[in-house]
Design an enzyme around this catalytic site. Sequence first.
Site, PDB file in Angstrom:
ATOM      1  N   TYR A 152       4.298  33.850 -30.928  1.00 40.61           N
ATOM      2  CA  TYR A 152       4.532  34.648 -32.146  1.00 40.61           C
ATOM      3  C   TYR A 152       6.028  34.752 -32.436  1.00 40.61           C
ATOM      4  O   TYR A 152       6.466  34.553 -33.577  1.00 40.61           O
ATOM      5  CB  TYR A 152       3.915  36.040 -31.963  1.00 40.61           C
ATOM      6  CG  TYR A 152       3.941  36.894 -33.216  1.00 40.61           C
ATOM      7  CD1 TYR A 152       2.978  36.750 -34.217  1.00 40.61           C
ATOM      8  CD2 TYR A 152       4.925  37.863 -33.403  1.00 40.61           C
ATOM      9  CE1 TYR A 152       2.999  37.531 -35.362  1.00 40.61           C
ATOM     10  CE2 TYR A 152       4.954  38.656 -34.553  1.00 40.61           C
ATOM     11  CZ  TYR A 152       3.989  38.480 -35.527  1.00 40.61           C
ATOM     12  OH  TYR A 152       4.020  39.271 -36.669  1.00 40.61           O
ATOM     13  N   LYS A 156       7.917  33.286 -35.786  1.00 38.90           N
ATOM     14  CA  LYS A 156       8.603  34.136 -36.772  1.00 38.90           C
ATOM     15  C   LYS A 156      10.090  33.769 -36.887  1.00 38.90           C
ATOM     16  O   LYS A 156      10.675  33.899 -37.967  1.00 38.90           O
ATOM     17  CB  LYS A 156       8.400  35.610 -36.434  1.00 38.90           C
ATOM     18  CG  LYS A 156       6.944  36.063 -36.614  1.00 38.90           C
ATOM     19  CD  LYS A 156       6.446  35.871 -38.059  1.00 38.90           C
ATOM     20  CE  LYS A 156       5.041  36.416 -38.266  1.00 38.90           C
ATOM     21  NZ  LYS A 156       4.561  36.264 -39.650  1.00 38.90           N
TER      22      LYS A 156
HETATM   23  N1  LIG Z   1       1.327  44.682 -38.831  1.00 39.26           N
HETATM   24  C1  LIG Z   1       2.530  44.533 -38.313  1.00 39.26           C
HETATM   25  O1  LIG Z   1       2.990  45.399 -37.560  1.00 39.26           O
HETATM   26  C2  LIG Z   1       3.362  43.322 -38.660  1.00 39.26           C
HETATM   27  C3  LIG Z   1       4.716  43.378 -38.357  1.00 39.26           C
HETATM   28  C4  LIG Z   1       5.519  42.296 -38.683  1.00 39.26           C
HETATM   29  C5  LIG Z   1       4.978  41.197 -39.326  1.00 39.26           C
HETATM   30  N2  LIG Z   1       3.644  41.162 -39.593  1.00 39.26           N
HETATM   31  C6  LIG Z   1       3.154  39.959 -40.298  1.00 39.26           C
HETATM   32  O2  LIG Z   1       2.596  40.352 -41.536  1.00 39.26           O
HETATM   33  C7  LIG Z   1       1.642  39.393 -41.973  1.00 39.26           C
HETATM   34  C8  LIG Z   1       0.386  40.123 -42.374  1.00 39.26           C
HETATM   35  O3  LIG Z   1      -0.109  40.816 -41.241  1.00 39.26           O
HETATM   36  P1  LIG Z   1      -1.016  42.127 -41.348  1.00 39.26           P
HETATM   37  O4  LIG Z   1      -0.448  43.110 -40.400  1.00 39.26           O
HETATM   38  O5  LIG Z   1      -1.222  42.474 -42.769  1.00 39.26           O
HETATM   39  O6  LIG Z   1      -2.331  41.544 -40.652  1.00 39.26           O
HETATM   40  P2  LIG Z   1      -3.875  41.608 -41.029  1.00 39.26           P
HETATM   41  O7  LIG Z   1      -4.576  40.950 -39.921  1.00 39.26           O
HETATM   42  O8  LIG Z   1      -4.237  43.004 -41.434  1.00 39.26           O
HETATM   43  O9  LIG Z   1      -3.980  40.727 -42.350  1.00 39.26           O
HETATM   44  C9  LIG Z   1      -3.756  39.341 -42.307  1.00 39.26           C
HETATM   45  C10 LIG Z   1      -4.641  38.636 -43.309  1.00 39.26           C
HETATM   46  O10 LIG Z   1      -4.335  37.243 -43.231  1.00 39.26           O
HETATM   47  C11 LIG Z   1      -5.540  36.502 -43.170  1.00 39.26           C
HETATM   48  N3  LIG Z   1      -5.308  35.242 -42.468  1.00 39.26           N
HETATM   49  C12 LIG Z   1      -4.953  35.076 -41.172  1.00 39.26           C
HETATM   50  N4  LIG Z   1      -4.853  33.777 -40.877  1.00 39.26           N
HETATM   51  C13 LIG Z   1      -5.164  33.090 -42.025  1.00 39.26           C
HETATM   52  C14 LIG Z   1      -5.251  31.713 -42.359  1.00 39.26           C
HETATM   53  N5  LIG Z   1      -5.034  30.756 -41.449  1.00 39.26           N
HETATM   54  N6  LIG Z   1      -5.569  31.370 -43.622  1.00 39.26           N
HETATM   55  C15 LIG Z   1      -5.819  32.319 -44.543  1.00 39.26           C
HETATM   56  N7  LIG Z   1      -5.761  33.651 -44.281  1.00 39.26           N
HETATM   57  C16 LIG Z   1      -5.442  34.021 -43.032  1.00 39.26           C
HETATM   58  C17 LIG Z   1      -6.524  37.414 -42.453  1.00 39.26           C
HETATM   59  O11 LIG Z   1      -7.885  37.063 -42.717  1.00 39.26           O
HETATM   60  C18 LIG Z   1      -6.135  38.790 -43.000  1.00 39.26           C
HETATM   61  O12 LIG Z   1      -6.855  39.102 -44.172  1.00 39.26           O
HETATM   62  C19 LIG Z   1       1.502  38.413 -40.827  1.00 39.26           C
HETATM   63  O13 LIG Z   1       2.273  37.263 -41.092  1.00 39.26           O
HETATM   64  C20 LIG Z   1       2.060  39.182 -39.641  1.00 39.26           C
HETATM   65  O14 LIG Z   1       2.541  38.310 -38.648  1.00 39.26           O
HETATM   66  C21 LIG Z   1       2.835  42.202 -39.289  1.00 39.26           C
END
Ligand SMILES: NC(=O)c1ccc[n+]([C@@H]2O[C@H](COP(=O)([O-])OP(=O)(O)OC[C@H]3O[C@@H](n4cnc5c(N)ncnc54)[C@H](O)[C@@H]3O)[C@@H](O)[C@H]2O)c1
Length: 254
Positions: A152, A156
């Site tokens: 991860y 990133k």
């Molecule tokens: N939640 C956190 O604390 C956090 C912090 C930093 C970065 N992020 C990043 O934010 C982004 C969104 O994460 P989130 O927290 O909203 O997660 P989440 O799991 O709630 O939502 C992610 C969405 O992406 C979809 N998805 C995943 N892989 C996919 C693929 N291969 N093709 C199409 N859709 C796909 C999932 O079905 C889901 O609906 C990600 O890139 C994650 O790495 C999250």
Amino acid sequence: MSGRFDGKVAVVTGAAAGFGLATSTRLAEEGARVVMVDWSADQLHAAAEKLGQLPVVADVSQEADVDGYVRAAVDAYGRIDLFHNNAGIEGRMAPMTELSVEDFDRVWAVNGRGVFLGLRAVLKVMKPQRSGAIVNTASMAAIKGAAAFSPYIASKHAVLGLTKSAALEGGPFGIRVNCVAPGHIDTRMARDLTKQINPDDPDGVFESVSASVPLHGRYGTATEVANLVIFLLSDEAEYISGSLHLIDGALNAG
Ligand SMILES: NC(=O)c1ccc[n+]([C@@H]2O[C@H](COP(=O)([O-])OP(=O)(O)OC[C@H]3O[C@@H](n4cnc5c(N)ncnc54)[C@H](O)[C@@H]3O)[C@@H](O)[C@H]2O)c1
């Protein structure tokens, strides 16, 4: 109702939940037509129906799917003005010595290759338009390491590199490219990570993570991230490109 994004066409990946759903909601509220992309078909269709927007089921790690969601947007609306390149997965937490090649490749395929494929396909549409704004979702994992989270972290860091490269390539065409770097935000992903860290006491992990955040002592919300994303997508951010924007409640300020 008139809004900041009236007449604009937006594409959002990972739109069925979390940040992608929050961004889609804010964009739709402010007048954009939103093409909502996710691989989770049922959840996506329900979300898109609620917002009255166009769902496209696609796996962002697959070249044909990515070209397909971009084509669907252009076929439906003729252009793409705004792109939140957001879908990502967390993968398995374990020290490098305990990870398989498949563990690494699975995360890379979505978070690294998927972001590249999205940028490549959308830039092909935006360059002839000579305009566009893109926000990639990186993470605080783009600027620091973490033990037992190497795929991860690496993916990133790659999102930051892709953001800078795309900003340099897009600049002469009037295209802005930035990334957001959220800290701990309360979504499905964050909750699942607490379970990986301590399957016996995920709520305890959630509490101690919350207490570690200097501002407000809590996780952020998906809407708070979406507010930053839509600012960066808006004309108010006209001179901002090629940069990373932390949203972490001062977690990384020390
Ligand atoms: N939640 C956190 O604390 C956090 C912090 C930093 C970065 N992020 C990043 O934010 C982004 C969104 O994460 P989130 O927290 O909203 O997660 P989440 O799991 O709630 O939502 C992610 C969405 O992406 C979809 N998805 C995943 N892989 C996919 C693929 N291969 N093709 C199409 N859709 C796909 C999932 O079905 C889901 O609906 C990600 O890139 C994650 O790495 C999250």
